[in-house]
Design a protein around this motif. Structure first.
Motif, PDB file in Angstrom:
ATOM      1  N   HIS A 241       0.888  -1.291  -0.070  1.00  6.15           N
ATOM      2  CA  HIS A 241      -0.050  -0.071  -0.089  1.00  6.15           C
ATOM      3  C   HIS A 241       0.897   1.112   0.035  1.00  6.15           C
ATOM      4  O   HIS A 241       1.820   1.494   1.041  1.00  6.15           O
ATOM      5  CB  HIS A 241      -0.878   0.152   1.376  1.00  6.15           C
ATOM      6  N   ALA A 242       1.035   2.082  -1.007  1.00  4.83           N
ATOM      7  CA  ALA A 242       1.937   2.972  -1.292  1.00  4.83           C
ATOM      8  C   ALA A 242       1.510   4.269  -1.557  1.00  4.83           C
ATOM      9  O   ALA A 242       0.626   4.604  -2.222  1.00  4.83           O
ATOM     10  CB  ALA A 242       2.744   2.691  -2.446  1.00  4.83           C
ATOM     11  N   ASP A 243       1.926   5.159  -0.959  1.00  5.94           N
ATOM     12  CA  ASP A 243       1.765   6.873  -0.998  1.00  5.94           C
ATOM     13  C   ASP A 243       0.361   6.971  -1.249  1.00  5.94           C
ATOM     14  O   ASP A 243      -0.014   7.893  -2.151  1.00  5.94           O
ATOM     15  CB  ASP A 243       2.640   7.259  -2.357  1.00  5.94           C
ATOM     16  N   GLN A 244      -0.458   6.486  -0.260  1.00  9.44           N
ATOM     17  CA  GLN A 244      -2.008   6.899  -0.457  1.00  9.44           C
ATOM     18  C   GLN A 244      -2.228   8.283  -0.006  1.00  9.44           C
ATOM     19  O   GLN A 244      -3.256   8.790  -0.482  1.00  9.44           O
ATOM     20  CB  GLN A 244      -2.782   5.814   0.261  1.00  9.44           C
ATOM     21  N   THR A 245      -1.741   8.651   1.302  1.00 12.53           N
ATOM     22  CA  THR A 245      -2.165   9.864   1.645  1.00 12.53           C
ATOM     23  C   THR A 245      -1.203  11.022   1.620  1.00 12.53           C
ATOM     24  O   THR A 245      -1.277  12.336   1.924  1.00 12.53           O
ATOM     25  CB  THR A 245      -2.535   9.674   3.200  1.00 12.53           C
ATOM     26  N   ALA A 246       0.322  10.571   1.261  1.00 11.37           N
ATOM     27  CA  ALA A 246       1.244  11.512   1.099  1.00 11.37           C
ATOM     28  C   ALA A 246       2.180  10.785   0.268  1.00 11.37           C
ATOM     29  O   ALA A 246       2.610   9.570   0.288  1.00 11.37           O
ATOM     30  CB  ALA A 246       1.688  12.144   2.374  1.00 11.37           C
ATOM     31  N   ASP A 247       3.190  11.678  -0.368  1.00 11.62           N
ATOM     32  CA  ASP A 247       4.391  10.970  -0.957  1.00 11.62           C
ATOM     33  C   ASP A 247       5.639  10.782   0.052  1.00 11.62           C
ATOM     34  O   ASP A 247       6.204  11.557   0.641  1.00 11.62           O
ATOM     35  CB  ASP A 247       4.965  11.937  -2.158  1.00 11.62           C
ATOM     36  N   VAL A 248       5.662   9.258   0.596  1.00 10.57           N
ATOM     37  CA  VAL A 248       6.701   9.179   1.453  1.00 10.57           C
ATOM     38  C   VAL A 248       7.997   8.313   0.853  1.00 10.57           C
ATOM     39  O   VAL A 248       8.671   7.592   1.393  1.00 10.57           O
ATOM     40  CB  VAL A 248       6.079   8.254   2.685  1.00 10.57           C
ATOM     41  N   GLY A 249       7.706   7.964  -0.470  1.00 13.99           N
ATOM     42  CA  GLY A 249       8.751   7.374  -1.149  1.00 13.99           C
ATOM     43  C   GLY A 249       8.498   5.905  -1.156  1.00 13.99           C
ATOM     44  O   GLY A 249       9.234   4.893  -1.421  1.00 13.99           O
ATOM     45  N   ALA A 250       7.234   5.506  -0.972  1.00 16.43           N
ATOM     46  CA  ALA A 250       6.778   4.078  -0.791  1.00 16.43           C
ATOM     47  C   ALA A 250       6.900   3.268  -2.040  1.00 16.43           C
ATOM     48  O   ALA A 250       7.300   2.091  -2.314  1.00 16.43           O
ATOM     49  CB  ALA A 250       5.378   3.975  -0.102  1.00 16.43           C
ATOM     50  N   THR A 251       6.341   4.001  -3.062  1.00 20.52           N
ATOM     51  CA  THR A 251       6.281   3.510  -4.571  1.00 20.52           C
ATOM     52  C   THR A 251       7.690   3.167  -5.017  1.00 20.52           C
ATOM     53  O   THR A 251       7.992   1.971  -5.567  1.00 20.52           O
ATOM     54  CB  THR A 251       5.653   4.524  -5.506  1.00 20.52           C
ATOM     55  N   SER A 252       8.731   4.143  -4.846  1.00 24.03           N
ATOM     56  CA  SER A 252      10.068   3.492  -5.282  1.00 24.03           C
ATOM     57  C   SER A 252      10.466   2.242  -4.390  1.00 24.03           C
ATOM     58  O   SER A 252      11.268   1.676  -4.874  1.00 24.03           O
ATOM     59  CB  SER A 252      10.853   4.925  -5.074  1.00 24.03           C
ATOM     60  N   LEU A 253      10.455   2.368  -3.127  1.00 25.56           N
ATOM     61  CA  LEU A 253      10.586   1.313  -2.097  1.00 25.56           C
ATOM     62  C   LEU A 253      10.133  -0.005  -2.757  1.00 25.56           C
ATOM     63  O   LEU A 253      10.842  -0.967  -2.799  1.00 25.56           O
ATOM     64  CB  LEU A 253      10.245   1.534  -0.719  1.00 25.56           C
ATOM     65  N   ALA A 254       8.990   0.174  -3.144  1.00 26.82           N
ATOM     66  CA  ALA A 254       8.173  -1.197  -3.537  1.00 26.82           C
ATOM     67  C   ALA A 254       8.790  -1.587  -4.981  1.00 26.82           C
ATOM     68  O   ALA A 254       9.064  -2.860  -5.017  1.00 26.82           O
ATOM     69  CB  ALA A 254       6.738  -0.917  -3.497  1.00 26.82           C
TER      70      ALA A 254
END
Ligand SMILES: [Zn+2]
Length: 426
Positions: A245-258
């Motif tokens: 579950h990536a960057d749903q409510t803010a850009d925390v860099g989760a998509t790149s990490l995933a």
């Protein structure tokens, strides 16, 4: 010479195969559906034996049973790849306040913690009955394969209970279990964040053989990228596929990490930037969009202060499609932010809120969903050799399903070749 088959469906006004390449249907291909007019599909031993036009299949097949669908639309069953199936309770009172712009009630727990408490107070038998009832509704609306995430356990023992229940559902809908230990910090561990993460990481090798995926909620409302990376690394080490579950409510860099961890799917991605989207596409991860959340939370309409939380969803969908990534649609069925188990509703919302074409939405809800759930070899399209998960609709065109809203248009559902939903004889 005629091939013996169990069932031959003939005279489909339109037969949508949703056939795709090795990464599903992407980019311009989304707008180019394979549609067979006066279509037919032959079922044998729970699998699809042949797909083509009625004249050809009548000549080629020797069916035990022939069903004339009288001009109706025939499609693959939906594959719902992001589903919080196992949970107790309902959060309707919380919603009633939220949608009016009121803060949560001071004397009632809210959010994921509330569902964790409801779930903990629900017996195994009641959780199974509830989940089976939800699967019945999914099936009635055209879904033949779904994910079942854990994530509402108040602690690891509860999470493992939910995972075990997901294997005990025994339902015509094919269920793929996912371990979402790092969803939200359980109230029982409110003072022990580190200890809880340690327990999730330690549990990962234990779920091998039970869960097809390990998922994390990487978001300011869930866990940090550093915390999620510990879980993703443990999953990779254990040989388990990953979802985020990536960057749903803010850009925390989760998509790149995933993307770095080769996630099979990266879900939500509302706030992922251009570089992160490029990394997602490069990694071959499927982006899963969940328009039921934007709809239910009212994120596209101003609140009473005039604030619109997410005005850019159609643009984000377009960026993802243009990146060449595989994009899927899913319900995100859960009691807090998207309380619908209907993929039919999601199709309607997707074309409206994400400004998608009907063929794009159909591909995203079938074959691309199967890629997001790692089952594209056997599900998600009408192709010989795949499971015979087939839906006959009460309308003649795939465009009518995304045009109409608020009513169930399913006529008949076949799951693994068996008729499991049928309102009346064709
Ligand atoms: Zn979710």
């Amino acid at each position: 010479m005629s091939t013996p088959v169990d069932t031959l469906l003939i005279h489909a006004g339109e037969l949508l195969t949703a056939r795709g390449g090795s990464h599903g249907v992407r980019a311009a291909g989304l707008e180019d559906p394979e549609l067979i007019s006066d279509g037919a599909v032959a079922l044998r031993g729970g699998r699809i034996a042949a797909v083509g036009d009625t004249t050809t299949l009548l000549a080629d097949c020797a069916p035990a049973e022939t069903v004339d669908v009288e001009g109706r639309l025939v499609t693959p069953g939906f594959v719902d790849s992001h589903v919080h199936l196992l949970h107790g309770g309902s959060r309707h009172a919380e919603y009633d306040r939220r949608i009016r712009g009121l803060p949560p009630s001071a004397d009632q727990p809210a959010g994921i913690a509330a569902t964790m408490a409801h779930t903990a107070a629900t017996s195994d038998a009641d959780l199974l009955a509830r989940a089976r009832g939800d699967l019945d509704v999914m099936l009635a609306h055209g879904t033949t394969t779904t994910e079942a995430k854990t994530g509402y356990g108040d602690g690891i023992a509860e999470e493992l209970r939910l995972l075990a229940l997901s294997s005990a559902l025994d339902h015509p809908v094919t269920v793929v279990p996912t371990f979402l230990g790092a969803h939200a910090l359980p109230p029982s561990h409110a003072e022990d964040r580190e200890g809880f993460l340690d327990a999730v990481v330690a549990a990962v090798p234990e779920v091998v053989g039970q869960a097809a995926f390990v998922d994390v909620f990487c978001d300011p409302l869930g866990f940090t990228p550093a915390e999620c990376e510990r879980v993703l690394a443990a999953a990779q080490q254990a040989g388990l596929a990953r979802k985020v579950h990536a960057d749903q409510t803010a850009d925390v860099g989760a998509t790149s990490l995933a993307a770095r961890y080769g996630a099979t799917s990266i879900d939500h991605v509302d706030f992922a930037d251009e570089d992160a989207i490029a990394a997602l596409a490069q990694a071959g991860s499927v982006a899963v969009l969940l328009p039921g959340v934007a709809h239910h939370l009212g994120e596209l309409t101003p609140d009473r202060s005039g604030t619109v939380a997410k005005p850019h969803l159609p643009a984000q969908a377009e960026r993802l499609i243009d990146s060449g990534a595989t994009v899927a649609l899913s319900t995100d069925f859960n009691p807090g932010t998207s309380p619908t188990p209907s993929m039919q509703a999601v199709l309607e919302l997707a074309v409206r809120l994400l400004r998608l074409s009907a063929p794009a939405a159909w591909h995203m809800a079938t074959i691309n969903g199967a890629h997001a759930l790692g089952v594209a070899d056997t599900r998600g399209s009408l192709e010989p050799g795949k499971a015979a998960d087939v839906v006959v609709w009460d309308v003649a065109s795939h465009q009518q399903v995304t045009h109409r809203f608020g009513t169930n248009l399913v006529h008949t559902v076949y799951a693994d070749g068996a008729p499991v939903v049928g309102r009346r004889d064709p």
